[in-house]
Design an enzyme around this catalytic site. Structure first.
Site, short mmCIF file in Angstrom:
data_model
loop_
_atom_site.label_atom_id
_atom_site.label_comp_id
_atom_site.label_asym_id
_atom_site.label_seq_id
_atom_site.Cartn_x
_atom_site.Cartn_y
_atom_site.Cartn_z
N ASP A 292 4.77 -4.66 6.10
CA ASP A 292 5.02 -6.02 6.53
C ASP A 292 5.22 -7.02 5.38
OD1 ASP A 292 4.82 -7.73 8.89
OD2 ASP A 292 3.08 -8.54 7.84
N GLY B 64 0.84 -1.21 0.00
CA GLY B 64 0.00 0.00 0.00
C GLY B 64 0.86 1.25 0.00
N ARG C 155 -5.37 -2.48 8.81
CA ARG C 155 -5.29 -3.93 8.61
C ARG C 155 -5.60 -4.63 9.93
NH1 ARG C 155 -3.34 -6.36 3.99
NH2 ARG C 155 -2.20 -4.52 3.41
N THR D 180 4.27 2.46 5.68
CA THR D 180 2.88 2.00 5.77
C THR D 180 2.12 2.93 6.70
OG1 THR D 180 1.41 0.29 6.65
CG2 THR D 180 3.63 0.29 7.52
O1 F6P Z 1 -1.46 -1.59 4.65
C1 F6P Z 1 -2.05 -0.39 4.29
C2 F6P Z 1 -3.52 -0.56 4.06
O2 F6P Z 1 -4.06 0.70 3.72
C3 F6P Z 1 -4.29 -1.19 5.21
O3 F6P Z 1 -4.57 -0.26 6.24
C4 F6P Z 1 -5.50 -1.69 4.49
O4 F6P Z 1 -6.08 -2.78 5.18
C5 F6P Z 1 -4.96 -2.14 3.16
O5 F6P Z 1 -3.75 -1.43 2.97
C6 F6P Z 1 -5.86 -1.90 1.98
O6 F6P Z 1 -5.25 -2.44 0.86
P1 F6P Z 1 -5.70 -2.17 -0.64
O7 F6P Z 1 -5.30 -0.78 -1.00
O8 F6P Z 1 -4.97 -3.19 -1.43
O9 F6P Z 1 -7.19 -2.31 -0.66
#
Ligand code: F6P
Length: 326
Positions: A106, A14, A175, A129
């Site tokens: 992570d 992300g 998350r 992150t």
């Molecule tokens: O790890 C960053 C994050 O924004 C988390 O807080 C969230 O659960 C996830 O990524 C969302 O991922 P994506 O952008 O792939 O939907």
């Protein structure tokens, strides 16, 4: 003396505000120290698929203030396979890249760790992150900006919540970590936070209601961390509708708005310090460590430690929130 002459830099997972400041710091610090730099696009996917360009100092001009990542990012399934990592290694060899700087969370550092073990490639990680869930650094790049986005949003929600005497559940990202929810709640003056870390210990909704949330207030805001463990804001709104129908409930899910925007001063400085320290670490022949800042000092944290998922949420913060929301 380090044998590294050329580094590859990528952002992965992300995106997080401040990643550009980190790209700038790594690039400029590498060039300052006589290294050449290759920008790898779309995270590990760009390494597998050979999407690589030479980076000069000018490539990172005027980006410190920008959210997102100029290198783009991806969550790369191919890199999770041995074939994908082999292709990535071959790309590195073709471009004479001796070491990698990985900016991500992570999952990205886990990928880097496996790759480093398999191919003996020096890898340095930077914690990027919004979730703040990496052990070995007080904060991660993007976390402070996301917190500020949350408090801006909650300040606005409070206006309407108060006008209508409503109970709002505001869902934030994280998350499986509750840092954004808990500190977002403290910083916005919310009445409670529901976080995954305590979800098996106590029924956090019950506790909030039983503490008499309407004793002195007509409206309330509860910040809920997204997570299968909490069930998210919708889950609590449904529960209130069923169990306490006297309350007028609404839900706001902040979503990806939390990932965007200009990085705060904190995130720009953090990213700049970490980026410069990543090059120092390589020059000292460090490898397979994440760079963190603890108590204002740069630290090197082995990947295995950083990604263990055991960064604790401070109970004192929970107590502060409880005491201040009476
Ligand atoms: O790890 C960053 C994050 O924004 C988390 O807080 C969230 O659960 C996830 O990524 C969302 O991922 P994506 O952008 O792939 O939907």
């Amino acid at each position: 003396m380090s044998t590294v002459k050329c580094i590859g830099i990528l952002t992965s997972g992300g995106d997080a505000p401040g990643m550009n400041a980190a790209i700038r710091a790594v690039t400029r610090s590498a060039i300052y120290n006589g290294l050449s730099v290759k920008g790898i696009y779309r995270g590990f996917r760009g390494l597998v698929a050979d999407e690589i360009v030479d980076f000069k100092s000018q490539n990172v001009s005027n980006i410190i203030q920008m959210g997102g990542t100029i290198l783009k990012t991806a969550r790369c399934k191919e890199f999770m396979t041995p074939e994908g990592r082999k292709a990535a290694y071959e790309t590195m060899q073709r471009h004479n890249i001796d070491a990698l700087i990985i900016i991500g969370g992570d999952g990205s550092l886990t990928g880097a760790r496996i790759f480093a073990q398999e191919y003996d490639v020096p890898c340095i990680g930077l914690p990027g992150t919004i979730d703040n869930d990496l052990y070995g650094t007080d904060t991660t790049i993007g976390y402070d900006t996301a917190l500020n986005t949350i408090i801006d949003a909650v300040d606005k929600i409070r206006d309407t919540a108060t006008s209508h005497d409503r109970l709002f559940f505001v869902e934030v990202m994280g998350r499986d970590a509750g840092f954004l929810a808990l500190n977002g709640a403290i910083a916005s003056g919310a009445e409670a936070a529901i976080i995954p870390e305590f979800s098996t210990e106590v029924d956090q909704l019950e506790e909030f209601i039983k503490n008499g949330f309407r004793k002195s207030k007509n409206s309330s805001i509860v910040i809920v961390a997204e997570s299968d463990l909490t069930g998210g804001a919708m889950h609590y709104a449904e529960r209130v509708k069923n169990e306490y129908p006297q309350y007028d409930v609404r839900v706001t899910i902040l979503g990806h708005v939390q990932r965007g925007g200009r990085p705060t001063a904190h995130d720009r400085i953090l990213a700049s310090r970490l980026g410069a320290a990543a090059i120092d670490a390589l020059m000292e022949d460090q490898r397979n460590v994440m760079i963190g800042i603890v108590n204002d000092e740069i630290v090197y944290v082995p990947f295995s430690r950083a990604i263990k998922n055991d960064k604790p949420v401070k109970r004192q913060l929970v107590n502060v929130l409880r005491e201040l929301s009476i």
